[in-house]
Design a protein around this motif. Sequence first.
Motif, PDB file in Angstrom:
ATOM      1  N   SER A  31       1.252  -1.188  -0.063  1.00 38.21           N
ATOM      2  CA  SER A  31      -0.283  -0.044   0.064  1.00 38.21           C
ATOM      3  C   SER A  31       0.760   1.127   0.047  1.00 38.21           C
ATOM      4  O   SER A  31       0.823   1.863  -0.124  1.00 38.21           O
ATOM      5  CB  SER A  31      -0.839  -0.091   1.792  1.00 38.21           C
ATOM      6  OG  SER A  31      -1.617  -1.134   1.104  1.00 38.21           O
ATOM      7  N   THR A  63       9.213   4.192  -4.035  1.00 37.82           N
ATOM      8  CA  THR A  63       8.596   4.912  -4.859  1.00 37.82           C
ATOM      9  C   THR A  63       9.782   6.684  -4.790  1.00 37.82           C
ATOM     10  O   THR A  63       9.252   7.243  -5.005  1.00 37.82           O
ATOM     11  CB  THR A  63       7.518   5.859  -3.534  1.00 37.82           C
ATOM     12  OG1 THR A  63       8.503   5.497  -2.081  1.00 37.82           O
ATOM     13  CG2 THR A  63       6.239   4.848  -3.462  1.00 37.82           C
ATOM     14  N   THR A  87       2.527  -5.536 -12.836  1.00 33.64           N
ATOM     15  CA  THR A  87       1.661  -5.656 -11.648  1.00 33.64           C
ATOM     16  C   THR A  87       2.619  -6.578  -9.918  1.00 33.64           C
ATOM     17  O   THR A  87       2.837  -6.163  -8.937  1.00 33.64           O
ATOM     18  CB  THR A  87       0.396  -5.465 -11.159  1.00 33.64           C
ATOM     19  OG1 THR A  87       0.141  -4.768 -12.541  1.00 33.64           O
ATOM     20  CG2 THR A  87      -0.334  -4.971 -10.334  1.00 33.64           C
ATOM     21  N   ARG A 146       0.544   0.639  -8.369  1.00 33.96           N
ATOM     22  CA  ARG A 146      -1.794   1.102  -8.881  1.00 33.96           C
ATOM     23  C   ARG A 146      -1.446  -0.207 -10.365  1.00 33.96           C
ATOM     24  O   ARG A 146       0.197  -0.135 -10.973  1.00 33.96           O
ATOM     25  CB  ARG A 146      -1.651   1.838  -9.859  1.00 33.96           C
ATOM     26  CG  ARG A 146      -1.889   3.792  -8.484  1.00 33.96           C
ATOM     27  CD  ARG A 146      -1.858   4.563  -9.480  1.00 33.96           C
ATOM     28  NE  ARG A 146      -3.130   4.410  -9.829  1.00 33.96           N
ATOM     29  CZ  ARG A 146      -3.380   6.242 -10.622  1.00 33.96           C
ATOM     30  NH1 ARG A 146      -2.268   6.886  -9.740  1.00 33.96           N
ATOM     31  NH2 ARG A 146      -4.712   5.818 -10.504  1.00 33.96           N
ATOM     32  N   SER A 160      -6.249   1.125  -7.110  1.00 41.31           N
ATOM     33  CA  SER A 160      -4.493   0.438  -6.190  1.00 41.31           C
ATOM     34  C   SER A 160      -4.651  -0.596  -5.982  1.00 41.31           C
ATOM     35  O   SER A 160      -5.299  -0.935  -5.260  1.00 41.31           O
ATOM     36  CB  SER A 160      -4.447   1.770  -5.404  1.00 41.31           C
ATOM     37  OG  SER A 160      -4.032   0.683  -3.607  1.00 41.31           O
ATOM     38  N   THR A 161      -2.880  -1.650  -5.351  1.00 41.55           N
ATOM     39  CA  THR A 161      -3.163  -2.981  -5.669  1.00 41.55           C
ATOM     40  C   THR A 161      -3.233  -3.297  -4.360  1.00 41.55           C
ATOM     41  O   THR A 161      -3.692  -4.266  -3.649  1.00 41.55           O
ATOM     42  CB  THR A 161      -1.430  -3.215  -6.316  1.00 41.55           C
ATOM     43  OG1 THR A 161      -1.484  -2.381  -7.844  1.00 41.55           O
ATOM     44  CG2 THR A 161      -1.172  -4.513  -6.206  1.00 41.55           C
ATOM     45  N   LYS A 178       2.296   2.557  -3.392  1.00 38.13           N
ATOM     46  CA  LYS A 178       1.564   3.056  -3.936  1.00 38.13           C
ATOM     47  C   LYS A 178       1.215   2.346  -5.510  1.00 38.13           C
ATOM     48  O   LYS A 178       0.823   2.988  -6.178  1.00 38.13           O
ATOM     49  CB  LYS A 178       1.310   4.582  -4.159  1.00 38.13           C
ATOM     50  CG  LYS A 178       1.670   5.184  -2.879  1.00 38.13           C
ATOM     51  CD  LYS A 178       1.033   6.848  -3.168  1.00 38.13           C
ATOM     52  CE  LYS A 178       2.778   7.531  -2.516  1.00 38.13           C
ATOM     53  NZ  LYS A 178       2.196   9.175  -3.199  1.00 38.13           N
ATOM     54  N   SER A 192       1.908   8.841 -10.021  1.00 41.35           N
ATOM     55  CA  SER A 192       1.815   7.259 -10.802  1.00 41.35           C
ATOM     56  C   SER A 192       3.771   6.896 -10.286  1.00 41.35           C
ATOM     57  O   SER A 192       4.493   7.556 -10.728  1.00 41.35           O
ATOM     58  CB  SER A 192       1.894   7.263 -11.946  1.00 41.35           C
ATOM     59  OG  SER A 192       1.122   8.054 -12.355  1.00 41.35           O
TER      60      SER A 192
END
Lengths: 181, 582
Positions: free
Chosen positions: B190, B372, B356, B195, B203-204, B193, B379
């Motif tokens: 989470s 990130t 993903t 996706r 959002s995965t 972030k 994104s």
Amino acid sequence: MTNKPKLKLATTSLAGCFGCHMSFLDMDERLVELLEQIEFDRSPFTDIKQLGPCDIGLIEGGVCNAENVHVLRTFREHCRILVAVGACAINGGVPAMRNHYSLQECLEEVYLNSPDTVNPHIPNDPELPLLLDKVYPVHEVVKIDYFLPGCPPTGDAFYSLLKDLIGGREPQVEKGRLRYD
Amino acid sequence: MSDRLHLLHILHELQQKHRYIPEESIRDVAARFNLPISQIRAVVEFYAFFSTTPCGYYHILFSNCTSCGYQAGDTNLLHLLTEQLGVRIAQTHADRRVSVQETSCIGMCDHGASLLINGLPLIHLDSERITQMVGLIEAEKPLSEWPSPWFHIHDQIHKRGLLLKEDISAGDGLRAMLLRGRDETLTEISQSKLRGRGGAGFSTGLKWRLCKQAVGKAHYVVCNADEGEPGTFKDRMLLQQHADAMFEGMTICAHVIGAHQGFVYLRGEYRYLLPHLQTVLVRRRGSGLLGTTILGQRGFDFDIDIVVGAGAYICGEESALIESLEGKPGIPRSRPPFPVTHGYLGQPTVVNNVETFIAAAHIACKGATWFTSVGTTASTGSKLLSISGDCTSPGIYEYPFGVTIQQILQDCGASNVQAVQVGGPSGTLINQTALHRRIGFEDVSTGGSFMIFNEKRDMLAIIHRFTAFFAHESCGFCTPCRVGTTLLRKGLHKIIVGQGTRYDMAELQHMCELIRRYSHCGLGHTAANPILDGLQHFSQAFEQRLTQRDFIPHFDLDTALEAARQMTQRNDEGAHLDQGAE
């Protein structure tokens, strides 16, 4: 009452069943009121055969043969506003069910292979209009200004359409008045 | 293995055996599955790779994609092939030796004109190779004796980023997860972030959490490897080179949401990858990374079956994919409820893209901060692009999100660019004025397809190809899409051949809006995009082809009388029609 000239209305049925015309008559007593503002030109209702300059033309039925093309073009030339009326004019409808077969299959089934045919041959008299390979919706042959859906459109739908056109408004038929059976 | 018993696999075997699926077989299969015959027949009819009339011993599916299709410059390789073979498209040769059909993009866009022959991709086609092929078919040489380089898929990876620079070793992601803890791993996902890489960008972390929380008899993990968007081939490379990481991501997801069964839904065009994927699965089972008590963890039981599709783009839509997994025609479900609560067999299901799951496996290993560190706020991370079309170096490129289209074009050696189609036909058409735009969910989103068209290309022809693609792939369930996509194709064709009026153009636009608003699923919602984008960014191309006349019939009236003329032997004046004078 003002002396506003009456609008000229013409109607015809191409490859249709005249159901739309019958439904037109379902306007019943409202026809009397409408006839104050419109008068018929060429139409099966009047049996007038020659089409003069008109304000509104209503086309029932799809285009299945050469004659339909000529009639439709004549209506387009003479009518300021041309309306496709009913499922067959708009989509081909029931007559277009033959589009799943070739014209040859259709004609052979009817005129050659049918068990009770006498003197089997495919009619070729020049008096008869030639069939198109398929039944087409009218808007693929001429420009159509408005479409009135339904099979047939209800008397209410006809009334609403005509009142709008007489009043010079863009026709709007309420959703509740659109019926498809 | 249970996947051997899947309806699609049994039908595939029958198709292989008989070259079609005979009616008796349909009855047998129906009895075996205890299903109505009509349901089996519906499945056979739905999928393009099943047929009810015999295909040839050599069955050729020629891609009609703008990047890997048969149109090579001015040469139409499909026509060349059918001419030389003496067959007609979609009609099996009388001696049943060969049959040729068109098919949608087969994901070989970095390998030039390509086709599938008996399921195997044959690449880098030109007129010379077509002639050689025809010789081999006429000599009835088995495919195993054809030159092997013709079938050699070489993945060109031109740029590596977060995911491709350094692969993770099998099991690393799982060990990291067990060390960190199940809930903490979900938190990490989470916080990354991440996706969805299929294009929609959900959002995965949230998807996994919703699925985990959903109550059901069982939970399922599904990997969407139905990479069907024309111009996309990055999953082909990932499946070939990073299958371990994909399975690892699925296994991590399984542990997080409490699933014991997973599926990879592999597109039928990639069936040739099946043996490789199965080898990796066997190896993982042997290493304790799949099966019961994974890595010695009691209660961590999970296994994966691979289900191979049969040529239906719509099965890339997650609910259609689930229908297909259940052995039904791939018709999208009404959503909500979404698969996270009502997915496979009506149970909570996570469906994610190949990329993903691979990203998730990496994040489990290396952490959210690592992920990130690249990309933009909305994104995060990187995106794999499948670049094809008019450039010197087509292939796979991995970029941080936020990269400009201009930058990408420079890197892949594209010059005189007229247009870029980002995200495939359902995506966005970009013209020269928008090359500053950036790849990302907040600007130009893409599942990976990036097709380049130079100034020599006829944009209307390209838009027409995309429009025809949707008309072909519409599942037929809802009227706006089934009828509308065909009307779009015909309407655009009328303009292309110079028969389109201003009124036709207005009608085309009106039809686009209608299809977009009233269709049942994403296919219909996006099917009009190529025309709408075209009208906006390449209006000149449309304008130039318009006729000044008020109206032109939609078909040739005199030709429509030809059949009747022949049957009646008539040729009098009344037996002809003109197109209408004006």
